[in-house]
Design a protein around this motif. Structure first.
Motif, PDB file in Angstrom:
ATOM      1  N   MET A  60       0.819  -1.209   0.000  1.00 53.36           N
ATOM      2  CA  MET A  60       0.000   0.000   0.000  1.00 53.36           C
ATOM      3  C   MET A  60       0.854   1.260   0.000  1.00 53.36           C
ATOM      4  O   MET A  60       0.477   2.281  -0.588  1.00 53.36           O
ATOM      5  N   ALA A  63       1.773   1.951  -3.404  1.00 54.37           N
ATOM      6  CA  ALA A  63       0.644   2.480  -4.174  1.00 54.37           C
ATOM      7  C   ALA A  63       0.230   3.870  -3.700  1.00 54.37           C
ATOM      8  O   ALA A  63      -0.799   4.386  -4.150  1.00 54.37           O
ATOM      9  N   ASN A  64       1.027   4.455  -2.783  1.00 55.74           N
ATOM     10  CA  ASN A  64       0.742   5.795  -2.247  1.00 55.74           C
ATOM     11  C   ASN A  64      -0.624   5.878  -1.571  1.00 55.74           C
ATOM     12  O   ASN A  64      -1.348   6.880  -1.698  1.00 55.74           O
ATOM     13  N   SER A  65      -1.001   4.836  -0.837  1.00 54.04           N
ATOM     14  CA  SER A  65      -2.269   4.831  -0.117  1.00 54.04           C
ATOM     15  C   SER A  65      -2.200   5.769   1.082  1.00 54.04           C
ATOM     16  O   SER A  65      -1.114   6.062   1.608  1.00 54.04           O
ATOM     17  N   GLY A  66      -3.355   6.207   1.546  1.00 53.52           N
ATOM     18  CA  GLY A  66      -3.415   7.105   2.687  1.00 53.52           C
ATOM     19  C   GLY A  66      -3.232   6.393   4.010  1.00 53.52           C
ATOM     20  O   GLY A  66      -3.334   5.164   4.088  1.00 53.52           O
ATOM     21  N   TYR A  67      -2.992   7.176   5.072  1.00 55.36           N
ATOM     22  CA  TYR A  67      -2.769   6.598   6.400  1.00 55.36           C
ATOM     23  C   TYR A  67      -3.991   5.813   6.882  1.00 55.36           C
ATOM     24  O   TYR A  67      -3.853   4.734   7.468  1.00 55.36           O
ATOM     25  N   GLU A  69      -6.348   4.327   5.131  1.00 56.05           N
ATOM     26  CA  GLU A  69      -6.485   3.079   4.368  1.00 56.05           C
ATOM     27  C   GLU A  69      -5.520   2.020   4.891  1.00 56.05           C
ATOM     28  O   GLU A  69      -5.892   0.850   5.067  1.00 56.05           O
ATOM     29  N   ILE A  70      -4.284   2.434   5.133  1.00 58.42           N
ATOM     30  CA  ILE A  70      -3.283   1.488   5.643  1.00 58.42           C
ATOM     31  C   ILE A  70      -3.680   0.992   7.027  1.00 58.42           C
ATOM     32  O   ILE A  70      -3.554  -0.210   7.331  1.00 58.42           O
ATOM     33  N   MET A  73      -6.506  -1.560   6.720  1.00 61.02           N
ATOM     34  CA  MET A  73      -5.991  -2.807   6.169  1.00 61.02           C
ATOM     35  C   MET A  73      -5.175  -3.579   7.204  1.00 61.02           C
ATOM     36  O   MET A  73      -5.294  -4.812   7.324  1.00 61.02           O
TER      37      MET A  73
END
Length: 237
Positions: A60, A63-67, A69-70, A73
């Motif tokens: 993630m 994929a430059n996901s946000g905090y 979202e991480i 997950m």
């Protein structure tokens, strides 16, 4: 007695550490591909100690996901450790101190948990500490090496390294299954149910971590109701 149990934990933890060293090598490669330095990846392995959670996080991050979202997950991926922690809390003797529980809670993972649960009677915390002492550096060192030099190895060699943990799981499961027909039956049912849920149309889309949690709760609950384990007097002594 505590010193003896700690040394025994060190011996038992050696093969776990070697398995971690091989498997976390691929984790290090994933971390490097996500743009992390060897120091960052190694520190993550020292603080997290969760293979699936780290893989998910590194993917993630790449994929430059946000905090948020991480964080979500990670909560889903690592939820199974809640079940393991509850089980370990029942395995510890009533004399176990709060700091014993806190240290054990810091490093609850599949392989060490398996060896701890396989202990007959109550679990001596120092036995667990010994396994932690040798296993955690192996996981961190493998991550460091994978981040530093992992890309120079052929892909088929890197892929083969991940087989090590499957062998470790078998080494934990088989001796217990040979001693108890009930455990053998539970293992067989768990494997069959896991395979079916993996391919069934209604459950194939469910994340593997969630499926594992559901199977653990259902099968363990049924086993506890159908085959309860009687506590022996003086088991905390």
């Amino acid at each position: 007695m505590n010193r003896k149990q700690y040394l025994r934990g060190l011996r038992v933890g050696i093969p776990i550490s070697l398995g971690y060293l091989a498997v976390s090598f691929t984790l290090g490669i994933t971390a490097k591909n996500a743009g992390m330095t060897a120091l960052q990846a190694t520190l993550t392995s020292l603080l997290v100690n969760a293979s699936a959670g780290q893989y998910a996080a590194f993917t993630m991050i790449a994929a430059n996901s946000g905090y948020l979202e991480i964080a979500i997950m990670e909560a889903v991926t690592n939820a199974r450790y809640i079940l393991m922690s509850c089980s370990l809390s029942q395995k510890l003797p009533s004399t176990a101190k709060l700091w014993h529980r806190l240290v054990i809670g810091f490093n609850v993972n599949d392989e060490i948990f398996g060896m701890a649960i396989a202990e007959e009677g109550k679990l001596n915390p120092f036995y667990y500490f010994g396994m932690m002492t040798i296993a955690m550096p192996g996981w961190a060192l493998g991550t460091f090496l994978g981040t530093s030099v992992g890309n120079i190895l052929p892909p088929n060699i890197v892929s083969a390294l991940s087989v090590g943990l499957y062998g470790m799981f078998l080494a934990v499961i088989i001796p217990a299954a040979k001693k108890s027909k009930i455990i053998m039956g539970v293992v067989a049912v768990s494997m069959a149910a896991s395979f079916l849920l993996e391919w069934a149309p209604l459950t194939a889309a469910i994340p593997s971590g969630t499926r594992t949690i559901l199977l653990t709760v259902v099968i363990a609950s049924l086993a506890a109701v159908l085959f309860p384990v009687k506590e022996e007097a003086g088991c905390d002594a």
